[in-house]
Design a protein around this motif. Structure first.
Motif, short mmCIF file in Angstrom:
data_model
loop_
_atom_site.label_atom_id
_atom_site.label_comp_id
_atom_site.label_asym_id
_atom_site.label_seq_id
_atom_site.Cartn_x
_atom_site.Cartn_y
_atom_site.Cartn_z
N GLU A 151 0.81 -1.21 0.00
CA GLU A 151 0.00 0.00 0.00
C GLU A 151 0.85 1.27 0.00
N VAL A 152 2.14 1.14 0.24
CA VAL A 152 3.03 2.30 0.23
C VAL A 152 3.24 2.77 -1.20
N ARG A 153 3.02 4.02 -1.47
CA ARG A 153 3.12 4.55 -2.82
C ARG A 153 4.51 5.08 -3.15
N SER A 154 5.27 5.50 -2.14
CA SER A 154 6.62 6.02 -2.37
C SER A 154 7.57 4.86 -2.62
N HIS A 155 8.13 4.78 -3.83
CA HIS A 155 9.03 3.68 -4.19
C HIS A 155 10.27 3.67 -3.30
N HIS A 156 10.86 4.84 -3.05
CA HIS A 156 12.07 4.92 -2.23
C HIS A 156 11.79 4.48 -0.80
N PHE A 157 10.69 4.95 -0.23
CA PHE A 157 10.34 4.58 1.14
C PHE A 157 10.05 3.08 1.24
N LYS A 158 9.39 2.52 0.22
CA LYS A 158 9.08 1.09 0.22
C LYS A 158 10.36 0.25 0.22
N LYS A 159 11.34 0.62 -0.62
CA LYS A 159 12.60 -0.11 -0.67
C LYS A 159 13.37 0.01 0.64
N THR A 160 13.29 1.17 1.27
CA THR A 160 13.97 1.36 2.55
C THR A 160 13.38 0.45 3.62
N ILE A 161 12.05 0.40 3.69
CA ILE A 161 11.38 -0.45 4.66
C ILE A 161 11.72 -1.92 4.42
N GLN A 162 11.71 -2.33 3.16
CA GLN A 162 12.03 -3.72 2.84
C GLN A 162 13.46 -4.07 3.27
N THR A 163 14.39 -3.19 3.03
CA THR A 163 15.78 -3.44 3.42
C THR A 163 15.91 -3.60 4.93
N ILE A 164 15.21 -2.74 5.67
CA ILE A 164 15.29 -2.77 7.13
C ILE A 164 14.73 -4.08 7.69
N ILE A 165 13.59 -4.52 7.17
CA ILE A 165 12.99 -5.73 7.73
C ILE A 165 13.64 -7.00 7.21
N TYR A 166 14.43 -6.91 6.12
CA TYR A 166 15.18 -8.07 5.65
C TYR A 166 16.43 -8.34 6.49
N GLN A 183 11.21 -14.23 18.76
CA GLN A 183 12.49 -14.26 18.05
C GLN A 183 12.29 -14.61 16.57
N SER A 184 11.47 -15.63 16.31
CA SER A 184 11.23 -16.06 14.93
C SER A 184 10.57 -14.94 14.13
N ILE A 185 9.61 -14.26 14.73
CA ILE A 185 8.93 -13.17 14.04
C ILE A 185 9.91 -12.06 13.71
N TRP A 186 10.72 -11.67 14.67
CA TRP A 186 11.66 -10.56 14.45
C TRP A 186 12.70 -10.91 13.40
N LYS A 187 13.15 -12.15 13.41
CA LYS A 187 14.24 -12.54 12.51
C LYS A 187 13.76 -12.86 11.09
#
Length: 306
Positions: free
Chosen positions: A105-120, A173-177
């Motif tokens: 649902e995030v429309r900002s491409h840059h913000f979406k990639k940043t969030i994905q990198t952080i949670i990966y 732990q599993s959820i966070w990782k």
């Protein structure tokens, strides 16, 4: 008349040779690590001795099966394994789906990639590091959380030594990782959703929430079902490394699972035949659950796994 069958196969091999070369590493992996070890299941019916070897060890039939299923520890191991696995299915499995829907649902491409990198990122940390972080944050004597509790006049809480906290700690732990890494498949499925469906829903007056419920979720439902069936096949695999690192004497009654039991009896005590029985039991349970879940999925009109 057509070409003989052998000639047709040879022609296909020559024509698609690069595809077969590309698939060769995967085929070798499954052959070496999945199919060849099946011969080792015969150990469960033998009193295996390294000195006598695989073929000359004494044949004992179902002796170790009887010993395993009549062992008082069996039900404790079964309870702990199933409880941890069910908690992962109920609480961990939906999290990547929810994260994927939110990211989509995030429309900002840059913000979406940043969030994905952080949670990966947590996915690339080993369980040793995760366990170390937990000891630093939740330790009873020097943990950050307990220091804060003591500063406010409270008593230290045994987050790592209290059996009532252990299953919840493993699930967290599993959820966070792994939750972030689990979004990859669902985001790929979401990328294939026909955008015309969203436009039609907007014309009908559907807001973003209704579009998610009536367009997005139905579009990825088959992917969710397939991954759930695969997850049920791993219900007896609860993560040896994670549990082994977090297990201690105070929580052993709720932490000991089939994986740690196999390590203790099979490797440390050298009872390879007995440990093989445990492995067969885990595999059979996983197979039964996969077949049952797949049949139920097809019964309700879904594609299923096969």
């Amino acid at each position: 008349m057509g070409l003989p069958r052998g000639s047709r196969v040879k022609d296909r091999l020559i024509r698609d040779r690069y595809l077969y070369v590309l698939a060769l590493p995967g085929l070798l992996f499954f052959l070496i690590f999945k199919y060849l070890p099946i011969w080792g299941l015969a150990l469960a019916f033998k009193n295996y001795s390294p000195y006598l070897g695989f073929w000359d060890s004494e044949w004992v039939g179902f002796k170790y099966f009887h010993e395993f299923f009549t062992n008082p520890d069996f039900w404790i191991l079964f309870r702990n394994t199933m409880a941890i696995s069910l908690l992962n299915i109920v609480f961990f499995f939906p999290i990547p789906i929810i994260l994927s829907l939110l990211i989509n649902e995030v429309r900002s491409h840059h913000f979406k990639k940043t969030i994905q990198t952080i949670i990966y990122l947590p996915h690339f940390l080993s369980w040793v590091i995760i366990a170390g972080i937990c000891f630093i944050v939740l330790g009873q004597s020097g943990g950050i959380i307990n220091k804060i509790i003591v500063e406010f006049g409270g008593q230290p809480v045994g987050f790592l030594t209290e059996p009532n906290f252990f299953w919840a700690l493993l699930t967290a732990q599993s959820i966070w990782k792994e939750a972030g890494w689990g979004t990859i498949i669902f985001l790929a499925a979401l990328a294939g959703v026909n955008q015309d469906l969203y436009e039609a829903a907007q014309i009908d007056g559907a807001n973003r929430w209704k579009q998610m419920l009536n367009v997005t979720l139905p579009a990825i439902k088959s992917t969710i079902i397939v991954l759930l069936i695969l997850r049920l096949g791993q219900v007896m695999e609860v993560g040896f490394e994670q549990i082994y690192l977090m297990m201690s004497a105070p929580v052993a009654s709720v932490a000991d699972v089939f994986d740690t039991y196999v390590y203790r009896t099979g490797i440390q005590n050298g009872r390879f035949s007995y440990a093989t029985v445990v492995g067969i039991f885990k595999s059979v349970v996983g197979l039964v659950l996969v077949v049952t879940a797949n049949r139920l999925a097809k019964k309700f009109g879904e594609e299923g796994l096969y």
